[in-house]
Design an enzyme around this catalytic site. Sequence first.
Site, PDB file in Angstrom:
ATOM      1  N   ALA A  65       0.947  -1.100   0.002  1.00 44.79           N
ATOM      2  CA  ALA A  65       0.198  -0.205   0.048  1.00 44.79           C
ATOM      3  C   ALA A  65       0.790   1.213   0.185  1.00 44.79           C
ATOM      4  O   ALA A  65       2.230   1.348   0.211  1.00 44.79           O
ATOM      5  CB  ALA A  65      -1.027  -0.091   1.271  1.00 44.79           C
ATOM      6  N   GLY A 110       0.607  -5.033   0.585  1.00 40.59           N
ATOM      7  CA  GLY A 110      -0.578  -5.147  -0.163  1.00 40.59           C
ATOM      8  C   GLY A 110      -0.330  -5.661  -1.660  1.00 40.59           C
ATOM      9  O   GLY A 110      -1.252  -6.480  -2.260  1.00 40.59           O
ATOM     10  N   GLU A 113      -0.804  -9.410  -0.741  1.00 42.63           N
ATOM     11  CA  GLU A 113      -2.197  -9.411  -0.542  1.00 42.63           C
ATOM     12  C   GLU A 113      -2.829  -9.320  -1.770  1.00 42.63           C
ATOM     13  O   GLU A 113      -3.699 -10.150  -2.054  1.00 42.63           O
ATOM     14  CB  GLU A 113      -2.701  -8.264   0.518  1.00 42.63           C
ATOM     15  N   GLU A 133       4.444  -5.207   7.467  1.00 40.05           N
ATOM     16  CA  GLU A 133       3.635  -4.282   8.147  1.00 40.05           C
ATOM     17  C   GLU A 133       3.878  -3.892   9.536  1.00 40.05           C
ATOM     18  O   GLU A 133       3.736  -2.915  10.047  1.00 40.05           O
ATOM     19  CB  GLU A 133       2.196  -4.471   7.878  1.00 40.05           C
TER      20      GLU A 133
HETATM   21  N1  COA Z   1       4.531   2.896  -0.418  1.00 42.35           N
HETATM   22  C1  COA Z   1       5.042   4.387  -1.121  1.00 42.35           C
HETATM   23  N2  COA Z   1       6.081   4.228  -1.684  1.00 42.35           N
HETATM   24  C2  COA Z   1       6.806   3.094  -1.901  1.00 42.35           C
HETATM   25  C3  COA Z   1       6.635   2.198  -1.328  1.00 42.35           C
HETATM   26  C4  COA Z   1       5.394   2.129  -0.488  1.00 42.35           C
HETATM   27  N3  COA Z   1       4.712   0.805  -0.095  1.00 42.35           N
HETATM   28  N4  COA Z   1       7.734   1.226  -1.535  1.00 42.35           N
HETATM   29  C5  COA Z   1       8.317   1.977  -2.353  1.00 42.35           C
HETATM   30  N5  COA Z   1       8.116   3.171  -2.383  1.00 42.35           N
HETATM   31  C6  COA Z   1       8.878   4.215  -3.326  1.00 42.35           C
HETATM   32  C7  COA Z   1      10.035   4.731  -2.394  1.00 42.35           C
HETATM   33  O1  COA Z   1       9.561   5.485  -1.392  1.00 42.35           O
HETATM   34  C8  COA Z   1      10.963   5.242  -3.291  1.00 42.35           C
HETATM   35  O2  COA Z   1      10.405   6.585  -3.816  1.00 42.35           O
HETATM   36  P1  COA Z   1      11.187   7.786  -3.982  1.00 42.35           P
HETATM   37  O3  COA Z   1      12.210   7.436  -5.115  1.00 42.35           O
HETATM   38  O4  COA Z   1      10.111   8.972  -4.470  1.00 42.35           O
HETATM   39  O5  COA Z   1      11.912   8.054  -2.638  1.00 42.35           O
HETATM   40  C9  COA Z   1      10.687   4.508  -4.448  1.00 42.35           C
HETATM   41  O6  COA Z   1       9.424   3.633  -4.267  1.00 42.35           O
HETATM   42  C10 COA Z   1      11.707   3.362  -4.873  1.00 42.35           C
HETATM   43  O7  COA Z   1      11.868   2.694  -3.353  1.00 42.35           O
HETATM   44  P2  COA Z   1      13.134   2.635  -2.648  1.00 42.35           P
HETATM   45  O8  COA Z   1      12.927   2.238  -1.249  1.00 42.35           O
HETATM   46  O9  COA Z   1      14.077   3.560  -2.935  1.00 42.35           O
HETATM   47  O10 COA Z   1      13.709   1.197  -3.406  1.00 42.35           O
HETATM   48  P3  COA Z   1      14.824   0.086  -2.621  1.00 42.35           P
HETATM   49  O11 COA Z   1      15.277  -0.928  -3.788  1.00 42.35           O
HETATM   50  O12 COA Z   1      15.785   0.781  -1.706  1.00 42.35           O
HETATM   51  O13 COA Z   1      14.034  -0.698  -1.737  1.00 42.35           O
HETATM   52  C11 COA Z   1      11.845  -1.843  -0.981  1.00 42.35           C
HETATM   53  C12 COA Z   1      13.023  -1.387  -2.180  1.00 42.35           C
HETATM   54  C13 COA Z   1      10.930  -2.762  -1.537  1.00 42.35           C
HETATM   55  C14 COA Z   1      12.660  -3.025   0.015  1.00 42.35           C
HETATM   56  C15 COA Z   1      11.557  -0.662  -0.170  1.00 42.35           C
HETATM   57  O14 COA Z   1      11.019   0.204  -1.231  1.00 42.35           O
HETATM   58  C16 COA Z   1      10.602  -1.048   0.644  1.00 42.35           C
HETATM   59  O15 COA Z   1      10.765  -1.428   1.802  1.00 42.35           O
HETATM   60  N6  COA Z   1       9.201  -0.511   0.348  1.00 42.35           N
HETATM   61  C17 COA Z   1       7.896  -0.620   1.437  1.00 42.35           C
HETATM   62  C18 COA Z   1       7.505  -2.004   1.558  1.00 42.35           C
HETATM   63  C19 COA Z   1       6.516  -2.110   2.621  1.00 42.35           C
HETATM   64  O16 COA Z   1       6.693  -1.650   3.833  1.00 42.35           O
HETATM   65  N7  COA Z   1       5.225  -2.393   2.188  1.00 42.35           N
HETATM   66  C20 COA Z   1       4.155  -2.368   2.982  1.00 42.35           C
HETATM   67  C21 COA Z   1       3.227  -1.290   2.864  1.00 42.35           C
HETATM   68  S1  COA Z   1       2.019  -1.250   4.200  1.00 42.35           S
END
Ligand code: COA
Length: 258
Positions: A65, A110, A113, A133
């Site tokens: 999400a 999400g 999910e 989460e």
């Molecule tokens: N919501 C909003 N933005 C998200 C996102 C999310 N769930 N997951 C990734 N993004 C965005 C990042 O903020 C970043 O945006 P920016 O370039 O404007 O800063 C972009 O996507 C790229 O992500 P980044 O974190 O830089 O990539 P990474 O390769 O370093 O890491 C992940 C990849 C997937 C490990 C990391 O993005 C992450 O942990 N995301 C969240 C996962 C999460 O907690 N999901 C559950 C949500 S309830």
Amino acid sequence: MYITLLTALENGIFTITINRPDKLNALNKQVFADLNKALDEVYANISIRSVLITGSGPKAFVAGADISEFNSLTKTESMALAKAGQDTFFRIENSPKPIIACVNGFALGGGCELAMSCHFRIASDNARFGQPEVNLGLLPGYGGTQRLVQLIGKGRALELLMSAGMIDANTALQYGLINYVVPQEELLAKGKSLLELINTKAPIAVAKCIESANAVFDETKNGYEIEIKAFGDCFDSTDRKEGTAAFLEKRKAVFTGN
Ligand code: COA
């Protein structure tokens, strides 16, 4: 027509690509609005026989999400958000047409999910699955606590849910979360070939398989009774008559969905 989705209809297969690659295809309000519109099309358009959902770019299916939309929410609004997400994913799960997920990278929160609400999943070898989460002080709200237990069992599910750990595609395969792991460049072709095969089968029978299998996880329903009723509905169909006649006449059945 869609702001955050790319769609294509080819040979009865409707491909939905979630298209926010710069945000790793995170599910914001607009994605949900577009997904619901696409599901309206899936339910209504008789040219759509089956559906493939994937994410744009080589890195992510859906990274969860959209966390940037969380901070302004009240408790009541957060519950409405979870309910709306669950309702969208129920529409996927209960679709009479097969919907599969082609997981092309991160399927987190999400995203995991969403993939779990599909009828089955295949993944590329770079895919990663998880429910992170608890890192945010949250738990999955779009049905993840329920479907993860259904698909991989309580012990494995609770380990993933409580630890925020990620599993790779081969572990997901071993857990039964996905059906196949393929190289990324072969992922969509594999998904399409599975759907092409299913599209040759009798549509009412396929829909009844989905309905009956879903009843296993619905305590308000008796799956065995649903199966009997479904058997009767299929038995009465033109396609059942065609299917049995074709077998006896040693020819390929031609199904019409009636
Ligand atoms: N919501 C909003 N933005 C998200 C996102 C999310 N769930 N997951 C990734 N993004 C965005 C990042 O903020 C970043 O945006 P920016 O370039 O404007 O800063 C972009 O996507 C790229 O992500 P980044 O974190 O830089 O990539 P990474 O390769 O370093 O890491 C992940 C990849 C997937 C490990 C990391 O993005 C992450 O942990 N995301 C969240 C996962 C999460 O907690 N999901 C559950 C949500 S309830």
